[in-house]
Design a protein around this motif. Sequence first.
Motif, short mmCIF file in Angstrom:
data_model
loop_
_atom_site.label_atom_id
_atom_site.label_comp_id
_atom_site.label_asym_id
_atom_site.label_seq_id
_atom_site.Cartn_x
_atom_site.Cartn_y
_atom_site.Cartn_z
N HIS A 34 38.98 1.53 8.62
CA HIS A 34 40.37 1.05 9.73
C HIS A 34 40.05 1.59 11.33
O HIS A 34 41.31 0.66 11.84
N SER A 35 39.11 2.28 11.65
CA SER A 35 38.70 2.38 13.13
C SER A 35 38.12 1.37 14.26
O SER A 35 37.93 0.95 15.38
N ASN A 36 38.13 0.12 13.23
CA ASN A 36 37.44 -0.95 13.60
C ASN A 36 38.18 -2.60 13.17
O ASN A 36 39.02 -3.69 13.45
N LEU A 37 39.93 -1.76 12.55
CA LEU A 37 41.01 -2.95 12.08
C LEU A 37 42.50 -2.38 13.89
O LEU A 37 43.07 -3.30 13.58
N VAL A 38 42.94 -1.14 13.09
CA VAL A 38 44.01 -0.72 13.89
C VAL A 38 44.01 -1.48 15.47
O VAL A 38 45.24 -1.61 16.04
N PRO A 39 42.65 -0.84 16.32
CA PRO A 39 42.73 -1.52 17.81
C PRO A 39 42.80 -2.40 17.94
O PRO A 39 43.78 -2.79 18.79
N TRP A 40 42.57 -3.50 17.51
CA TRP A 40 42.64 -4.86 17.37
C TRP A 40 43.83 -5.57 17.47
O TRP A 40 45.13 -5.73 17.93
N GLN A 41 44.90 -4.85 15.43
CA GLN A 41 46.18 -5.42 15.50
C GLN A 41 47.23 -4.38 16.38
O GLN A 41 48.02 -5.05 16.87
N MET A 42 46.66 -3.62 17.40
CA MET A 42 47.94 -3.26 18.30
C MET A 42 47.27 -3.79 19.09
O MET A 42 48.78 -5.04 20.25
N LEU A 43 46.70 -4.39 20.15
CA LEU A 43 45.88 -5.22 21.20
C LEU A 43 46.55 -6.74 21.48
O LEU A 43 47.31 -7.31 21.85
N CYS A 44 46.51 -7.39 19.71
CA CYS A 44 47.26 -8.16 19.52
C CYS A 44 48.66 -8.36 19.62
O CYS A 44 48.96 -9.21 20.18
N LYS A 45 49.52 -6.95 19.34
CA LYS A 45 50.70 -7.25 19.15
C LYS A 45 50.86 -6.90 21.10
O LYS A 45 51.79 -7.87 21.20
N GLU A 46 50.52 -6.66 20.88
CA GLU A 46 50.83 -6.33 22.58
C GLU A 46 50.53 -7.26 23.48
O GLU A 46 51.25 -7.89 24.50
N ARG A 47 48.79 -8.19 23.31
CA ARG A 47 48.72 -9.04 23.77
C ARG A 47 49.61 -10.78 23.49
O ARG A 47 48.86 -11.90 24.07
N GLY A 48 50.72 -10.63 22.73
CA GLY A 48 50.56 -12.42 21.48
C GLY A 48 49.48 -13.15 21.56
O GLY A 48 49.39 -14.16 21.03
N ALA A 49 48.34 -12.35 21.65
CA ALA A 49 47.04 -12.28 20.24
C ALA A 49 47.68 -12.82 18.89
O ALA A 49 47.92 -12.20 18.29
N HIS A 50 46.45 -13.58 17.96
CA HIS A 50 46.83 -13.49 16.57
C HIS A 50 45.46 -12.92 15.93
O HIS A 50 44.37 -12.89 16.68
N LEU A 51 45.25 -12.14 15.02
CA LEU A 51 44.20 -11.37 14.10
C LEU A 51 43.99 -12.26 12.97
O LEU A 51 44.63 -12.50 12.05
N ARG A 52 42.88 -12.52 13.07
CA ARG A 52 42.15 -13.28 12.42
C ARG A 52 41.51 -13.19 11.06
O ARG A 52 40.76 -11.96 11.80
N ILE A 53 41.31 -12.99 9.51
CA ILE A 53 40.73 -12.10 8.81
C ILE A 53 39.55 -12.28 8.33
O ILE A 53 40.08 -13.48 7.72
N CYS A 54 38.31 -12.48 7.65
CA CYS A 54 37.58 -12.96 7.52
C CYS A 54 37.59 -12.82 5.70
O CYS A 54 37.18 -11.67 5.62
N ARG A 55 37.57 -13.41 4.99
CA ARG A 55 37.19 -13.08 4.09
C ARG A 55 35.92 -12.62 3.42
O ARG A 55 34.86 -13.16 4.16
N VAL A 56 35.63 -11.84 2.76
CA VAL A 56 34.53 -11.27 1.36
C VAL A 56 34.98 -12.21 0.33
O VAL A 56 35.65 -12.61 -0.72
N THR A 57 33.83 -12.90 -0.18
CA THR A 57 33.00 -13.44 -1.26
C THR A 57 33.33 -12.66 -2.27
O THR A 57 33.22 -11.14 -2.60
N ASP A 58 33.16 -12.83 -3.63
CA ASP A 58 32.87 -11.77 -5.29
C ASP A 58 32.04 -11.11 -5.15
O ASP A 58 32.47 -9.31 -5.86
N LYS A 59 31.10 -11.64 -5.08
CA LYS A 59 29.63 -10.58 -4.25
C LYS A 59 29.89 -9.23 -3.37
O LYS A 59 28.74 -8.69 -2.94
N GLY A 60 31.25 -9.60 -2.72
CA GLY A 60 30.91 -7.99 -1.68
C GLY A 60 30.51 -9.18 0.11
O GLY A 60 30.52 -7.93 0.86
N GLU A 61 29.72 -9.78 0.10
CA GLU A 61 29.87 -10.65 1.10
C GLU A 61 30.06 -11.22 2.16
O GLU A 61 31.38 -11.75 1.46
N LEU A 62 30.34 -11.16 3.18
CA LEU A 62 31.14 -12.23 3.99
C LEU A 62 31.09 -13.64 3.92
O LEU A 62 30.31 -14.39 3.38
N ASP A 63 32.19 -14.71 4.01
CA ASP A 63 32.56 -16.04 3.02
C ASP A 63 32.15 -16.48 5.01
O ASP A 63 33.09 -16.94 5.69
#
Length: 91
Positions: A34-63
């Motif tokens: 949560h601490s590495n998500l909320v600040p970026w959500q707030m920043l994107c809202k404030e600056r008009g930027a977009h937050l993109r979220i990288c998926r995770v595989t079924d093995k729990g690894e970054l896609d």
Amino acid sequence: TRGATESINMVASCFGRAFIHPEDEIVVTEIEHHSNLVPWQMLCKERGAHLRICRVTDKGELDLAHLQQLLSSGKVKLVACAHMSNVLGTI
């Protein structure tokens, strides 16, 4: 700083306000604390930027194919991901 959360907030505030502009993109992962998500959500809202979220595989690894796709937009200014997830234990 006193810890990681305060440091992330400081980067989001200082770097973000100086370098993130409307239509820019910030990439995080599905397994972020949560601490590495909320600040970026707030920043994107404030600056008009977009937050993109990288998926995770079924093995729990970054896609990595999805990450490459996200990075190929040419609009990504920052990628914020933890070395190890306290959600899944992924390294």
